[in-house]
Design an enzyme around this catalytic site. Structure first.
Site, PDB file in Angstrom:
ATOM      1  N   HIS A  33     -59.643  18.465  -3.435  1.00  0.00           N
ATOM      2  CA  HIS A  33     -59.041  17.217  -2.937  1.00  0.00           C
ATOM      3  C   HIS A  33     -58.556  17.481  -1.507  1.00  0.00           C
ATOM      4  O   HIS A  33     -58.190  18.609  -1.174  1.00  0.00           O
ATOM      5  CB  HIS A  33     -57.854  16.900  -3.857  1.00  0.00           C
ATOM      6  CG  HIS A  33     -57.214  15.572  -3.631  1.00  0.00           C
ATOM      7  ND1 HIS A  33     -56.309  15.346  -2.621  1.00  0.00           N
ATOM      8  CD2 HIS A  33     -57.315  14.403  -4.315  1.00  0.00           C
ATOM      9  CE1 HIS A  33     -55.885  14.093  -2.693  1.00  0.00           C
ATOM     10  NE2 HIS A  33     -56.479  13.499  -3.705  1.00  0.00           N
TER      11      HIS A  33
ATOM     12  N   ASP B 288     -54.138  24.010  -7.929  1.00  0.00           N
ATOM     13  CA  ASP B 288     -53.829  22.589  -7.864  1.00  0.00           C
ATOM     14  C   ASP B 288     -54.052  22.038  -9.275  1.00  0.00           C
ATOM     15  O   ASP B 288     -55.186  21.863  -9.715  1.00  0.00           O
ATOM     16  CB  ASP B 288     -54.767  21.930  -6.833  1.00  0.00           C
ATOM     17  CG  ASP B 288     -54.762  20.410  -6.903  1.00  0.00           C
ATOM     18  OD1 ASP B 288     -54.113  19.846  -7.800  1.00  0.00           O
ATOM     19  OD2 ASP B 288     -55.428  19.796  -6.048  1.00  0.00           O
TER      20      ASP B 288
ATOM     21  N   GLN C  47     -55.021  17.473 -11.965  1.00  0.00           N
ATOM     22  CA  GLN C  47     -55.846  16.857 -13.011  1.00  0.00           C
ATOM     23  C   GLN C  47     -55.792  17.633 -14.327  1.00  0.00           C
ATOM     24  O   GLN C  47     -56.568  17.349 -15.242  1.00  0.00           O
ATOM     25  CB  GLN C  47     -57.301  16.745 -12.544  1.00  0.00           C
ATOM     26  CG  GLN C  47     -57.501  15.840 -11.352  1.00  0.00           C
ATOM     27  CD  GLN C  47     -57.107  14.391 -11.619  1.00  0.00           C
ATOM     28  OE1 GLN C  47     -57.127  13.919 -12.759  1.00  0.00           O
ATOM     29  NE2 GLN C  47     -56.735  13.676 -10.570  1.00  0.00           N
TER      30      GLN C  47
ATOM     31  N   LYS D 108     -49.372  11.824 -12.736  1.00  0.00           N
ATOM     32  CA  LYS D 108     -50.666  11.997 -13.413  1.00  0.00           C
ATOM     33  C   LYS D 108     -50.464  12.484 -14.840  1.00  0.00           C
ATOM     34  O   LYS D 108     -51.416  12.827 -15.541  1.00  0.00           O
ATOM     35  CB  LYS D 108     -51.535  12.975 -12.638  1.00  0.00           C
ATOM     36  CG  LYS D 108     -51.812  12.479 -11.212  1.00  0.00           C
ATOM     37  CD  LYS D 108     -53.068  13.030 -10.655  1.00  0.00           C
ATOM     38  CE  LYS D 108     -53.129  12.882  -9.158  1.00  0.00           C
ATOM     39  NZ  LYS D 108     -53.922  11.729  -8.742  1.00  0.00           N
TER      40      LYS D 108
ATOM     41  N   CYS E  85     -60.897  11.106  -2.140  1.00  0.00           N
ATOM     42  CA  CYS E  85     -60.255  12.156  -1.310  1.00  0.00           C
ATOM     43  C   CYS E  85     -60.975  13.488  -1.431  1.00  0.00           C
ATOM     44  O   CYS E  85     -60.342  14.553  -1.414  1.00  0.00           O
ATOM     45  CB  CYS E  85     -58.772  12.319  -1.646  1.00  0.00           C
ATOM     46  SG  CYS E  85     -57.801  10.895  -1.226  1.00  0.00           S
TER      47      CYS E  85
END
Ligand code: PMP
Length: 413
Positions: A130, A207, A210, A233, A371
């Site tokens: 991203h 990261d 998700q 999220k 993104c």
């Protein structure tokens, strides 16, 4: 873990009732919300926690000695403890509240990068990051004369692990990759990536935008140095999230921002900094949203991540089954291990048009580059349509998506 091997036992219609936003019509049709990778919806208990805080406990935290300040501080710190347990951190002070993944990555790039990078050092990211896990590294590379290296991604959307190992050297100082890709859904082999990077002496940032609501993991078992999460999220409010960092690293890192709460003592001659985690939490934080995040964690814990993952895996498998029989649709991102995200394109039709026509049928999907422009460039496309699922989605909603797409294709072709 093969999530399809586990059968979900969740009562989805009961779960749906906890999400007031789902109970509405959009453009005259019942809302079908399939944009969960962008942000997922909030259960009533999260919404209630926000209002209760403002109705009963609103006060600034940490410095007050009155009852409301004590209540607010206690609730805020309770979320820190819940998050520690949620991700398996060793110490509670390893949980730093931030605005979310973007701020967490910027914090590390800026603070760790400024302190420890020098000209000629290398940072490795993957080709499916991203922008939030690309641009902060570019900024610090520019400042320090460091170099950004990119792990190639294959045609089905998997990291080339051999190429990654070839990129590693004693120049590698940081490896930053996502746990799961937001455009493709790929679950990356982060345990292996972390182990290889450590052998080269690099620190690893994951990261987890998700992953936090979908995958079971433990930061100590993974042995990652930093892990970033966005509350919004994982059924929590927007504007908050965390940076997990190993204590010994966070202790060595200089503050990211200066201001209230991050100091021990200020004189015009010199300021001394507060202990962890406060050193990295300058200014009045997003108190209400952090407090409400505790309810989101409890919501996930009570359902059980394995159950959530099993249900979402069924939805993904059903989506692939339905869409792959439609000749005009090309699936983008078909890696072996995936979270419940499916991108696709329809030859000759712009993704925005598809998104708009689905919206007219009450179906919310995301369209565009998500993104991840460099990844789209690699696939030779401008963007995709992306359906992404959360625990409250149903197979009937996948049917509605497929039916909507069939009609759009018929109409346009
Ligand atoms: N990384 C990934 C993989 C994401 O999906 C997102 C959000 N789309 C981000 C980073 C940025 O998260 P946030 O906007 O919450 O800071």
């Amino acid at each position: 873990m093969d999530t399809l091997a586990i059968k979900s036992t969740l009562d989805i219609s009961k779960i749906r009732k906890q999400f007031p936003v789902l109970n509405q019509q959009v453009n005259g049709k019942p809302l079908v919300y399939l944009d969960n990778a962008a942000t997922n919806q909030k259960p009533q208990r999260v919404i209630d926690a926000l209002t209760t805080y403002y109705e009963k406990d609103n006060a600034n935290i940490h410095r007050g000695i009155h009852t409301l300040a004590e209540r607010a501080t206690k609730a805020y710190e309770t979320t820190r403890h819940s998050m520690q347990a949620f991700i398996g951190a060793k110490h509670v002070e390893e949980i730093i509240f931030t605005r979310g993944v973007t701020e967490s990555i910027n914090l590390v790039a800026s603070s760790y990068g400024r302190a420890f990078l020098k000209a000629g050092d290398e940072i490795i990211i993957s080709g499916m990051e991203h922008h939030s896990n690309i641009v902060p590294w570019q900024l610090i590379c520019e400042e320090k004369g460091a170099l950004l290296k990119v792990i190639p991604v294959n045609d089905i959307g998997e990291i080339d692990f051999v190429a990654f190992q070839k990129l590693l050297s004693d120049k590698t100082k940081i490896v930053a990759v996502n746990h799961a890709s937001n455009s493709l859904g790929t679950i990356n082999p982060i345990k292996e990536i972390i182990a290889s990077a450590h052998k080269s002496g690099a620190v690893v940032l994951i990261d987890g935008a998700q992953a936090s609501a979908h995958l079971t993991f433990n930061v100590q078992e993974l042995d990652c140095d930093f892990y970033c999460i966005s509350s919004h999220k994982m059924y929590g409010p927007t504007g908050t999230g965390i940076l997990y960092g190993k204590k010994e690293l966070l202790e060595k890192m200089p503050p990211y921002m200066g201001g209230g709460e991050m100091i021990k003592e200020v004189t015009f001659a010199k300021t001394t900094y507060n202990d962890l985690p406060h050193k990295f939490e300058a200014g009045t934080p997003n108190i209400a949203d952090v407090i409400a995040l505790n309810e989101a964690i409890a919501f996930i814990n009570e359902l059980g991540k394995e159950n959530i993952a099993a249900h979402e895996a069924e939805l993904l498998a059903y989506t692939v089954e339905k869409l792959s029989t439609m000749p005009d649709i090309t699936l983008i991102g078909t890696a072996k291990h995936k979270v419940s995200v499916q991108s696709f394109i329809i030859e000759g039709v712009h993704h925005f048009d598809i998104g708009q026509m689905l919206d007219a049928r009450g179906i919310a999907v995301r369209t565009g580059h998500h993104c991840t422009q460099p990844l789209m460039d690699q696939f030779g496309i401008e963007g995709t349509v992306r359906a992404s699922y959360s625990v409250y989605n149903t197979k009937a909603e996948v049917d509605q998506l497929a039916e909507g797409l069939e009609r759009i294709i018929k109409f346009l072709k």
